[in-house]
Scaffold this active site. Structure first.
Site, PDB file in Angstrom:
ATOM      1  N   THR A 148      -1.797   8.244   8.429  1.00  0.00           N
ATOM      2  CA  THR A 148      -0.552   8.713   7.890  1.00  0.00           C
ATOM      3  C   THR A 148       0.041   9.707   8.361  1.00  0.00           C
ATOM      4  O   THR A 148       1.420   9.489   8.592  1.00  0.00           O
ATOM      5  CB  THR A 148      -1.143   9.092   6.321  1.00  0.00           C
ATOM      6  N   CYS A 149      -0.163  11.027   8.662  1.00  0.00           N
ATOM      7  CA  CYS A 149       0.597  12.031   9.024  1.00  0.00           C
ATOM      8  C   CYS A 149       1.108  11.694  10.331  1.00  0.00           C
ATOM      9  O   CYS A 149       2.478  11.770  10.666  1.00  0.00           O
ATOM     10  CB  CYS A 149       0.009  13.349   8.966  1.00  0.00           C
ATOM     11  N   SER A 150       0.321  11.420  11.355  1.00  0.00           N
ATOM     12  CA  SER A 150       0.890  11.143  12.618  1.00  0.00           C
ATOM     13  C   SER A 150       1.577   9.702  12.677  1.00  0.00           C
ATOM     14  O   SER A 150       2.467   9.546  13.583  1.00  0.00           O
ATOM     15  CB  SER A 150      -0.386  11.044  13.710  1.00  0.00           C
TER      16      SER A 150
END
Ligand SMILES: *[C@@H]1O[C@H](CO)[C@@H](O)[C@H](O)[C@H]1NC(C)=O
Length: 221
Positions: A107-109
């Site tokens: 998700t974040c990366s």
């Protein structure tokens, strides 16, 4: 010069209020892992993946400092290993360097790079010459991630495989006690450097993704 932030809890997650129980992709400990981990990227949210405790985080680099020299590697279109250096990327240039805890991490990366790809035109229009993502991963993984994200040359995906640059700026993130096998990686950050001197340094708490996006850089240009 050292910038230091003390935290009672270091989390991978974002402070985004939309973090809810609907989160699927995560770096949760095995016992809480869903049987099928989805790597789908939710449109506008960054689910909370990994929580861990740490008494403090700090970096050794700060605004006003010159970036240390270091070598990064990448694979060219022929699959040959190439290298580039901090000075090649930044000397006489306006450069944006940002880092992620790991290629392919949920998700974040997976949102961080596409955000810079999407805004690369705007960044270049504001005079940015270099946009590079750095990760403590090998060049083969970075190449595969680049392909997976369908990135062309908007953003360079560079390997700091040995963590030499990451350690030199004090941004290592020790995840070696986590069961996902990341070991020592980089904290997430985005920095703007003018002729190698740091002008903006948005260092996240662990892998959180709150103010190290492309828009946060655009806002100061
Ligand atoms: C790799 O990292 C180790 C430990 O941080 C360091 O001593 C060594 O000089 C690094 N090697 C290179 C080629 O940068």
């Amino acid at each position: 010069m050292a910038a230091s932030v003390t935290l009672s809890r270091l989390v991978f997650s974002t402070a985004t209020a939309t973090t809810t129980a609907t989160a699927t992709a995560s770096l949760l400990p095995p016992k809480t892992l869903p049987s099928k981990v989805s790597l789908r990227i939710p449109a506008r949210r960054c689910p909370k993946p990994l929580r861990f405790s740490s008494s403090s985080i700090s970096a050794t680099i700060a605004v006003g400092d010159k970036l240390p020299e270091a070598t990064f590697s990448y694979l060219d279109s022929e699959g040959e290993v190439q290298t580039t250096t901090v000075s090649e990327l930044t000397k006489g240039k306006k450069a944006v360097l940002f880092a992620v805890p790991g290629a392919f991490t949920p998700t974040c990366s997976q949102k961080h790079v596409p955000g810079f790809v999407e805004k690369s035109g705007e960044l270049r229009a504001k005079g940015v010459d270099t946009i590079a993502c750095i990760s403590v991963n090998d060049a083969f993984v970075m190449k595969a991630w680049k392909k997976d994200l369908k990135v062309n040359d908007e953003v360079l995906l560079l390997s700091d495989g040995n963590g030499t640059f990451t350690k030199a700026i004090g941004c290592e993130l020790d995840l070696s006690d986590k069961p996902v096998g990341l070991g020592v990686r980089s904290r997430r950050y985005a920095l703007l450097a003018q002729d190698g001197v740091v002008k903006l340094f948005n260092l996240e708490e662990g892998g959180a993704f709150t103010f190290s996006g492309a828009q946060d850089i655009l806002d100061v240009l």
